[in-house]
Design a protein around this motif. Structure first.
Motif, short mmCIF file in Angstrom:
data_model
loop_
_atom_site.label_atom_id
_atom_site.label_comp_id
_atom_site.label_asym_id
_atom_site.label_seq_id
_atom_site.Cartn_x
_atom_site.Cartn_y
_atom_site.Cartn_z
N ASP A 1 0.84 -1.20 0.00
CA ASP A 1 0.00 0.00 0.00
C ASP A 1 0.88 1.26 0.00
O ASP A 1 0.59 2.22 -0.71
CB ASP A 1 -0.93 0.02 1.21
CG ASP A 1 -2.00 -1.07 1.17
OD1 ASP A 1 -2.23 -1.63 0.07
OD2 ASP A 1 -2.58 -1.36 2.23
N SER A 2 1.94 1.24 0.78
CA SER A 2 2.86 2.38 0.84
C SER A 2 3.53 2.61 -0.50
O SER A 2 3.68 3.76 -0.93
CB SER A 2 3.93 2.16 1.92
OG SER A 2 3.36 2.11 3.19
N VAL A 3 3.94 1.54 -1.17
CA VAL A 3 4.58 1.66 -2.48
C VAL A 3 3.63 2.37 -3.45
O VAL A 3 4.04 3.28 -4.18
CB VAL A 3 5.01 0.28 -3.03
CG1 VAL A 3 5.37 0.37 -4.50
CG2 VAL A 3 6.19 -0.25 -2.23
N GLU A 4 2.37 1.96 -3.45
CA GLU A 4 1.38 2.59 -4.34
C GLU A 4 1.25 4.08 -4.03
O GLU A 4 1.22 4.91 -4.94
CB GLU A 4 0.02 1.92 -4.18
CG GLU A 4 -0.07 0.54 -4.77
CD GLU A 4 -1.42 -0.11 -4.53
OE1 GLU A 4 -2.44 0.62 -4.33
OE2 GLU A 4 -1.49 -1.35 -4.51
N GLN A 5 1.18 4.40 -2.73
CA GLN A 5 1.04 5.80 -2.33
C GLN A 5 2.26 6.62 -2.72
O GLN A 5 2.14 7.74 -3.21
CB GLN A 5 0.80 5.89 -0.81
CG GLN A 5 -0.50 5.30 -0.35
CD GLN A 5 -1.70 6.06 -0.86
OE1 GLN A 5 -1.70 7.27 -0.92
NE2 GLN A 5 -2.72 5.32 -1.27
N TYR A 6 3.44 6.07 -2.48
CA TYR A 6 4.67 6.80 -2.83
C TYR A 6 4.79 7.01 -4.33
O TYR A 6 5.20 8.08 -4.78
CB TYR A 6 5.90 6.06 -2.30
CG TYR A 6 6.07 6.12 -0.80
CD1 TYR A 6 5.77 7.27 -0.08
CD2 TYR A 6 6.52 5.02 -0.08
CE1 TYR A 6 5.93 7.34 1.29
CE2 TYR A 6 6.68 5.06 1.29
CZ TYR A 6 6.37 6.22 1.97
OH TYR A 6 6.54 6.28 3.33
N ARG A 7 4.44 6.00 -5.10
CA ARG A 7 4.52 6.14 -6.57
C ARG A 7 3.50 7.17 -7.06
O ARG A 7 3.80 7.94 -7.96
CB ARG A 7 4.32 4.79 -7.24
CG ARG A 7 5.53 3.91 -7.03
CD ARG A 7 5.69 2.83 -8.07
NE ARG A 7 7.00 2.19 -7.88
CZ ARG A 7 7.17 0.91 -7.66
NH1 ARG A 7 6.14 0.09 -7.63
NH2 ARG A 7 8.39 0.42 -7.49
N ALA A 8 2.32 7.16 -6.46
CA ALA A 8 1.30 8.14 -6.84
C ALA A 8 1.77 9.56 -6.50
O ALA A 8 1.44 10.52 -7.21
CB ALA A 8 -0.02 7.85 -6.14
N GLY A 9 2.56 9.68 -5.45
CA GLY A 9 3.08 10.98 -5.03
C GLY A 9 4.41 11.34 -5.68
O GLY A 9 4.99 12.37 -5.35
N GLY A 10 4.90 10.48 -6.56
CA GLY A 10 6.15 10.77 -7.25
C GLY A 10 7.39 10.58 -6.40
O GLY A 10 8.44 11.15 -6.70
N ARG A 11 7.30 9.77 -5.36
CA ARG A 11 8.45 9.53 -4.48
C ARG A 11 9.02 8.15 -4.75
O ARG A 11 8.85 7.21 -3.98
CB ARG A 11 8.04 9.66 -3.01
CG ARG A 11 7.62 11.03 -2.56
CD ARG A 11 8.75 12.06 -2.67
NE ARG A 11 9.98 11.67 -2.02
CZ ARG A 11 10.32 12.00 -0.77
NH1 ARG A 11 9.52 12.74 -0.05
NH2 ARG A 11 11.47 11.59 -0.28
#
Length: 147
Positions: free
Chosen positions: A61-71
């Protein structure tokens, strides 16, 4: 026991000065210890697998969030932790294997339609525990029952 393997891997990571792996293993040990304290038990392999599966899900879930945020840097760090944690999980089931288990459960329950979702999931869950993402399994059961 899987806890013994985790302890041995921690010692190996210390000797190899592998700080990333060591940090992940320490987080895992802390999560297992926390569950043992909370429930006042000595964790079995199945319970340790549940902890590992939960940690992997959180990191996905964190990976998805970070990728969505460009991190991408943070996503890569989380992915590395997933790789370490996944090494303790049993071989993951393929989608075809999951579909076969679902078909068997539907046949065994002798039911159809969305009203049977809970009954079918009750039969499927113990067979796929730790070997498949339950969210994905739930989506496949839903698709099978509505088809």
């Amino acid at each position: 026991m899987i806890k013994d393997k985790i302890n041995e891997d921690m010692k190996s990571a210390m000797r190899a000065h592998d700080t990333a792996r060591l940090g992940t293993i320490r987080l895992l040990r802390a999560a297992v210890k926390q569950r043992e304290i909370d429930e006042q038990i000595e964790a079995t392999d199945a319970q340790v697998m549940e902890v590992i599966a939960k940690m992997v899900k959180q990191r996905r879930d964190s990976v998805e969030q970070y990728r969505a945020g460009g991190r991408e840097d943070l996503a890569a760090k989380e992915q590395a932790e997933i790789d370490v944690l996944a090494s303790y999980l049993p071989q993951q089931l393929t989608e075809a294997e999951i579909a076969a288990i679902i078909d068997e459960a539907v046949a065994a329950a002798g039911v159809t339609g969305m009203a049977a979702m809970g009954k079918v999931m009750g039969l499927v869950k113990p067979r796929v525990a730790g070997r498949a993402d339950l969210g994905k399994v739930s989506a496949l059961v839903k698709a099978r029952l509505t088809a």
